[in-house]
Scaffold this motif. Structure first.
Motif, PDB file in Angstrom:
ATOM      1  N   ILE A 173       1.976   6.555  -7.020  1.00  0.00           N
ATOM      2  CA  ILE A 173       0.848   7.236  -7.699  1.00  0.00           C
ATOM      3  C   ILE A 173       1.289   8.710  -7.444  1.00  0.00           C
ATOM      4  O   ILE A 173       1.304   9.495  -8.131  1.00  0.00           O
ATOM      5  CB  ILE A 173      -0.339   7.074  -6.721  1.00  0.00           C
ATOM      6  CG1 ILE A 173      -1.015   5.660  -7.317  1.00  0.00           C
ATOM      7  CG2 ILE A 173      -1.314   8.158  -7.019  1.00  0.00           C
ATOM      8  CD1 ILE A 173      -2.281   5.279  -6.389  1.00  0.00           C
ATOM      9  N   GLU A 174       1.740   9.134  -6.378  1.00  0.00           N
ATOM     10  CA  GLU A 174       2.564  10.502  -6.153  1.00  0.00           C
ATOM     11  C   GLU A 174       3.421  10.946  -7.221  1.00  0.00           C
ATOM     12  O   GLU A 174       3.662  11.886  -7.746  1.00  0.00           O
ATOM     13  CB  GLU A 174       2.982  10.571  -4.691  1.00  0.00           C
ATOM     14  CG  GLU A 174       1.738  10.496  -3.587  1.00  0.00           C
ATOM     15  CD  GLU A 174       2.465  10.513  -2.194  1.00  0.00           C
ATOM     16  OE1 GLU A 174       3.824  10.754  -2.168  1.00  0.00           O
ATOM     17  OE2 GLU A 174       1.704  10.414  -1.284  1.00  0.00           O
ATOM     18  N   ARG A 175       4.251  10.052  -7.394  1.00  0.00           N
ATOM     19  CA  ARG A 175       5.508  10.195  -8.597  1.00  0.00           C
ATOM     20  C   ARG A 175       4.609  10.317  -9.938  1.00  0.00           C
ATOM     21  O   ARG A 175       5.114  11.332 -10.599  1.00  0.00           O
ATOM     22  CB  ARG A 175       6.470   9.017  -8.487  1.00  0.00           C
ATOM     23  CG  ARG A 175       7.511   9.130  -7.485  1.00  0.00           C
ATOM     24  CD  ARG A 175       8.610   8.245  -7.573  1.00  0.00           C
ATOM     25  NE  ARG A 175       8.248   6.828  -7.796  1.00  0.00           N
ATOM     26  CZ  ARG A 175       7.960   5.959  -6.991  1.00  0.00           C
ATOM     27  NH1 ARG A 175       8.036   6.179  -5.393  1.00  0.00           N
ATOM     28  NH2 ARG A 175       7.747   4.742  -7.285  1.00  0.00           N
ATOM     29  N   ARG A 203       4.949  13.290 -12.453  1.00  0.00           N
ATOM     30  CA  ARG A 203       5.403  12.984 -13.721  1.00  0.00           C
ATOM     31  C   ARG A 203       4.353  13.203 -15.238  1.00  0.00           C
ATOM     32  O   ARG A 203       4.519  13.737 -16.113  1.00  0.00           O
ATOM     33  CB  ARG A 203       6.034  11.549 -13.664  1.00  0.00           C
ATOM     34  CG  ARG A 203       6.583  11.197 -15.112  1.00  0.00           C
ATOM     35  CD  ARG A 203       7.019   9.547 -14.971  1.00  0.00           C
ATOM     36  NE  ARG A 203       7.557   9.072 -16.000  1.00  0.00           N
ATOM     37  CZ  ARG A 203       7.654   7.919 -16.102  1.00  0.00           C
ATOM     38  NH1 ARG A 203       6.995   7.069 -15.576  1.00  0.00           N
ATOM     39  NH2 ARG A 203       7.828   7.401 -17.628  1.00  0.00           N
ATOM     40  N   PHE A 204       3.124  13.045 -14.632  1.00  0.00           N
ATOM     41  CA  PHE A 204       1.839  13.210 -15.642  1.00  0.00           C
ATOM     42  C   PHE A 204       0.848  14.148 -15.188  1.00  0.00           C
ATOM     43  O   PHE A 204       0.059  13.703 -14.861  1.00  0.00           O
ATOM     44  CB  PHE A 204       1.454  11.976 -15.960  1.00  0.00           C
ATOM     45  CG  PHE A 204       2.204  10.737 -16.464  1.00  0.00           C
ATOM     46  CD1 PHE A 204       2.856  10.834 -17.770  1.00  0.00           C
ATOM     47  CD2 PHE A 204       2.771   9.685 -15.764  1.00  0.00           C
ATOM     48  CE1 PHE A 204       3.755   9.996 -18.185  1.00  0.00           C
ATOM     49  CE2 PHE A 204       3.564   8.950 -16.043  1.00  0.00           C
ATOM     50  CZ  PHE A 204       4.074   8.732 -17.177  1.00  0.00           C
ATOM     51  N   LEU A 254       0.948  -1.149   0.125  1.00  0.00           N
ATOM     52  CA  LEU A 254      -0.096  -0.061   0.026  1.00  0.00           C
ATOM     53  C   LEU A 254       0.881   1.202  -0.167  1.00  0.00           C
ATOM     54  O   LEU A 254       0.617   2.206  -0.814  1.00  0.00           O
ATOM     55  CB  LEU A 254      -0.905   0.031   1.127  1.00  0.00           C
ATOM     56  CG  LEU A 254      -1.998  -1.195   1.072  1.00  0.00           C
ATOM     57  CD1 LEU A 254      -2.690  -1.121   2.355  1.00  0.00           C
ATOM     58  CD2 LEU A 254      -2.935  -1.147  -0.135  1.00  0.00           C
ATOM     59  N   ARG A 255       1.857   1.177   0.587  1.00  0.00           N
ATOM     60  CA  ARG A 255       2.797   2.258   0.769  1.00  0.00           C
ATOM     61  C   ARG A 255       3.469   2.682  -0.501  1.00  0.00           C
ATOM     62  O   ARG A 255       3.576   3.564  -1.091  1.00  0.00           O
ATOM     63  CB  ARG A 255       3.800   2.378   1.865  1.00  0.00           C
ATOM     64  CG  ARG A 255       4.913   3.603   1.792  1.00  0.00           C
ATOM     65  CD  ARG A 255       5.878   3.339   3.230  1.00  0.00           C
ATOM     66  NE  ARG A 255       4.946   3.887   4.197  1.00  0.00           N
ATOM     67  CZ  ARG A 255       5.283   3.612   5.188  1.00  0.00           C
ATOM     68  NH1 ARG A 255       5.959   2.604   5.648  1.00  0.00           N
ATOM     69  NH2 ARG A 255       4.284   4.103   6.343  1.00  0.00           N
ATOM     70  N   ALA A 256       3.891   1.386  -1.060  1.00  0.00           N
ATOM     71  CA  ALA A 256       4.632   1.265  -2.545  1.00  0.00           C
ATOM     72  C   ALA A 256       3.814   2.012  -3.471  1.00  0.00           C
ATOM     73  O   ALA A 256       4.178   2.747  -4.254  1.00  0.00           O
ATOM     74  CB  ALA A 256       5.076   0.223  -2.782  1.00  0.00           C
TER      75      ALA A 256
END
Length: 109
Positions: free
Chosen positions: A97-99, A103-104, A90-92
């Motif tokens: 998603i944050e990255r 990025r997008f 879940l953390r990964a």
């Protein structure tokens, strides 16, 4: 039965493997390979369908069962791999998603 959480599912999978003396075979390499096999079995269900047919696949009870079964296999191996590697799934996912949000970025409207 209440909805299980990730940690409970991972523990059940570890217990299942240990009870059958499979733990020595559940190395990160073997689990990653098994994950790709199960993902391929999921993809096979959709392989020759048109995009429209793929959207409707869950309306066929036999195909829906196969999709659910393969999704479960993929998730089982993914959770076992994450456990073997010490990855908090879940953390990964949240960090990824944050990255991706950086990025997008959302395009202007």
């Amino acid at each position: 039965m209440s909805d299980p959480d990730i940690a409970t599912l991972q523990r059940r999978l570890v217990d299942f493997a240990e009870a059958r003396q499979w733990a020595p075979y559940h190395t990160p390499k073997n689990l990653a390979m098994a994950l790709t096999v199960e993902a391929s079995e999921l993809a096979e269900i959709f392989q020759w369908l048109t995009p429209e047919e793929s959207v409707e696949v869950m309306s066929d009870p036999d195909k829906a069962f196969r999709v659910r079964d393969e999704v479960a296999d993929v998730l089982a191996y993914l959770l076992q791999l994450a456990s073997a590697c010490g990855v908090d799934v879940l953390r990964a996912l949240s960090e990824k998603i944050e990255r991706n949000e950086v990025r997008f970025p959302t395009p202007p409207r």
